[in-house]
Design an enzyme around this catalytic site. Structure first.
Site, PDB file in Angstrom:
ATOM      1  N   HIS A 267       1.164  -1.189   0.138  1.00 45.09           N
ATOM      2  CA  HIS A 267       0.185  -0.209   0.399  1.00 45.09           C
ATOM      3  C   HIS A 267       0.832   1.215   0.160  1.00 45.09           C
ATOM      4  CE1 HIS A 267      -3.401   2.489   0.582  1.00 45.09           C
ATOM      5  NE2 HIS A 267      -3.942   2.171   1.766  1.00 45.09           N
ATOM      6  N   HIS A 308      -1.815  -2.051  -9.440  1.00 46.05           N
ATOM      7  CA  HIS A 308      -2.902  -1.566  -8.826  1.00 46.05           C
ATOM      8  C   HIS A 308      -4.359  -2.758  -8.697  1.00 46.05           C
ATOM      9  CE1 HIS A 308      -5.849   0.774  -6.604  1.00 46.05           C
ATOM     10  NE2 HIS A 308      -4.680   2.093  -6.516  1.00 46.05           N
ATOM     11  N   ASP A 365       3.168   5.586  -6.947  1.00 43.26           N
ATOM     12  CA  ASP A 365       3.851   5.912  -5.996  1.00 43.26           C
ATOM     13  C   ASP A 365       5.386   5.610  -6.495  1.00 43.26           C
ATOM     14  OD1 ASP A 365       3.096   6.163  -3.717  1.00 43.26           O
ATOM     15  OD2 ASP A 365       2.676   4.146  -3.360  1.00 43.26           O
TER      16      ASP A 365
END
Ligand code: ACO
Length: 430
Positions: A267, A308, A365
């Site tokens: 995460h 994802h 990210d």
């Protein structure tokens, strides 16, 4: 709610059950399972909640197939272009963009609540200098429940709103103190004449011995990253906050649980993991080798920052950050070989059939870590930055949950796979 329903037939009992279809304002139709167990004796199994809606929410909408992300209906691209983190926070919390007066009073309120209790220093001093900042965040934010508990009447909307504002306002102060603790420098009090991200940079980098003015390019870049990370509907940490919140727990305790959930490398911890991975890969010449490792099922290595659960086309936040990443590094005059390495990795992976077929694209990210690094933020603080931004989403969802009529305590069921009933045996018989 429409009058449509689905009918489930159960072959063993010749029984059928009608389940009402719920349609939201956008997104796929959903059928309501609430009465399923009562009317059929069956549960449903959906490990990882791949196809289960756990709540109704009017805050954030994602269409993973089309790469769409909306905050209260506004496309993330438009907010990134025109808004700022404080305004986006107001929007997420209240449902509408503020008028100028509403903006000013919200901004003033946030500034007013930036200070934290002096005893936090004593709490901090209990941690080793090398404690992971996210571990400290979990502990310190959770301990704030002790400072803000007895006064709070959860049934009072004004108390709930104040708790939400306090969390948004104090999170940067706590985060900066965690950083100062790790580098052995004195804590810096919030300067409320600065804006949200300038204030954070000041609290992180100012020292008593010399003047410090935050770099506006860095503050603007942080503001963009915070807007992009502010909410993402029912992700793991937000679902954690909602689950804890569904028990009526103190909001600081709920957010502390959210921080713990965010920490994991699957995460929010991915931004730190991306830089660790780039360090490990080391050089552009090793990219092919590491892409092969990521595809090898017997190897645990994954390309961090890729893939994802929801986005199966592209992550719209990654598209914005990718562009910002180049601009920020240029403006700051940073020449980072890791950016070159990241681009090469992205290029190889995007052409590779394994990643193409599995629809694995760079996520938010993949680039955020490179920007944080260019701003001088140490790796271990990356997920803390994410937590500051996501606090807005957590508290917005927490408030919404309180105000949604059919909210019940979150209590998943299970498919039991343990031993069937058996009798206790004495030591001598085991
Ligand atoms: N590298 C290599 N293979 C991958 C990757 C990756 N990064 N991500 C997924 N896969 C493969 C899996 O091995 C799996 O293959 P299989 O179908 O042959 O078994 C397939 O793609 C589907 O992956 P799942 O893990 O089942 O997908 P899930 O939706 O459960 O997980 C997740 C999504 C956790 C993000 C995953 O893609 C991952 O671990 N990525 C790396 C970590 C990361 O970047 N996390 C940040 C997410 S964004 C955020 O939280 C802000």
């Amino acid at each position: 709610m429409s009058n449509k329903h689905v009918t489930l037939n159960f072959p063993d009992s010749n029984q059928s059950v009608e389940l009402p279809i719920i349609t939201g304002s956008m997104g796929p139709p959903t059928f309501d399972l609430k009465t399923l167990h009562k009317n059929s004796g069956y549960f449903t199994y959906d490990s990882g909640f791949a196809a289960t809606a756990a709540c109704r929410s009017a805050i954030t909408f994602i269409d993973g197939g089309k790469g769409v992300l909306l905050y209260r209906g506004y496309p993330i691209e438009q907010l990134a272009q025109n808004s700022n983190f404080v305004e986006t926070s107001y929007l997420l919390l209240n449902g509408e963009l503020p008028t100028k007066d509403q903006y000013d009073s919200f901004d003033t309120e946030i500034r007013y609540h930036t200070m934290v209790h002096e005893k936090m220093k004593m709490l901090m001093s209990g941690f080793q200098y090398d404690a992971h900042p996210m571990a400290m965040m979990v502990g310190v934010v959770g301990s704030f429940a002790a400072f803000y508990h007895d006064w709070m009447d959860m049934s009072d909307p004004e108390h709930r709103r104040l708790a939400a504002v306090r969390l948004i306002a104090k999170m940067p102060t706590i985060a900066a103190s965690v950083y100062k603790n790790s580098v052995g420098q004195p804590f810096v009090y919030p300067r409320n004449d600065l804006n949200f991200t300038e204030r954070l940079l000041h609290m992180m980098y100012a020292v008593p011995s010399e003047p410090y003015e935050p770099n506006p390019v860095a503050a603007k870049a942080l503001d963009l990253l915070f807007m992009l990370h502010a909410d993402h509907e029912q992700n793991a940490s937000t679902s954690t906050v909602r689950l804890v919140g569904s028990t009526g727990a103190n909001p600081f305790a709920c957010v502390s649980a959210g921080i713990a959930s965010l920490w994991g490398p699957a995460h929010g911890g991915a931004n730190e993991a991306v830089l660790n991975m780039l360090d490990e890969i080391g050089d552009v010449s090793n990219c092919d080798k590491y892409v092969a490792k990521a595809k090898d099922k017997s190897d645990k290595f994954r390309l961090m920052g890729f893939g994802h659960r929801v986005y199966k086309n592209f992550d719209p936040r990654a598209t914005i950050i990718r562009k910002a990443c180049h601009e920020v590094l240029n403006e700051l005059g940073v020449n980072d070989p890791q950016l070159e390495l990241a681009m090469k990795l992205e290029e190889i992976a995007l052409k590779d059939p394994y990643f193409v077929e599995k629809k694995l694209y760079p996520n938010v990210d993949f680039y955020s870590g490179i920007i944080y690094k260019a701003l001088g933020i140490p790796k271990q603080m990356f997920t803390v930055m994410f937590a500051i931004a996501r606090t807005v989403g957590w508290v917005s969802q927490w408030l919404e949950q309180y105000e949604t009529a059919d909210t019940r305590i979150g209590r998943p069921r299970q498919v039991y796979t343990g031993p069937t009933t058996r009798d206790y045996k004495d030591f001598s018989d085991r």
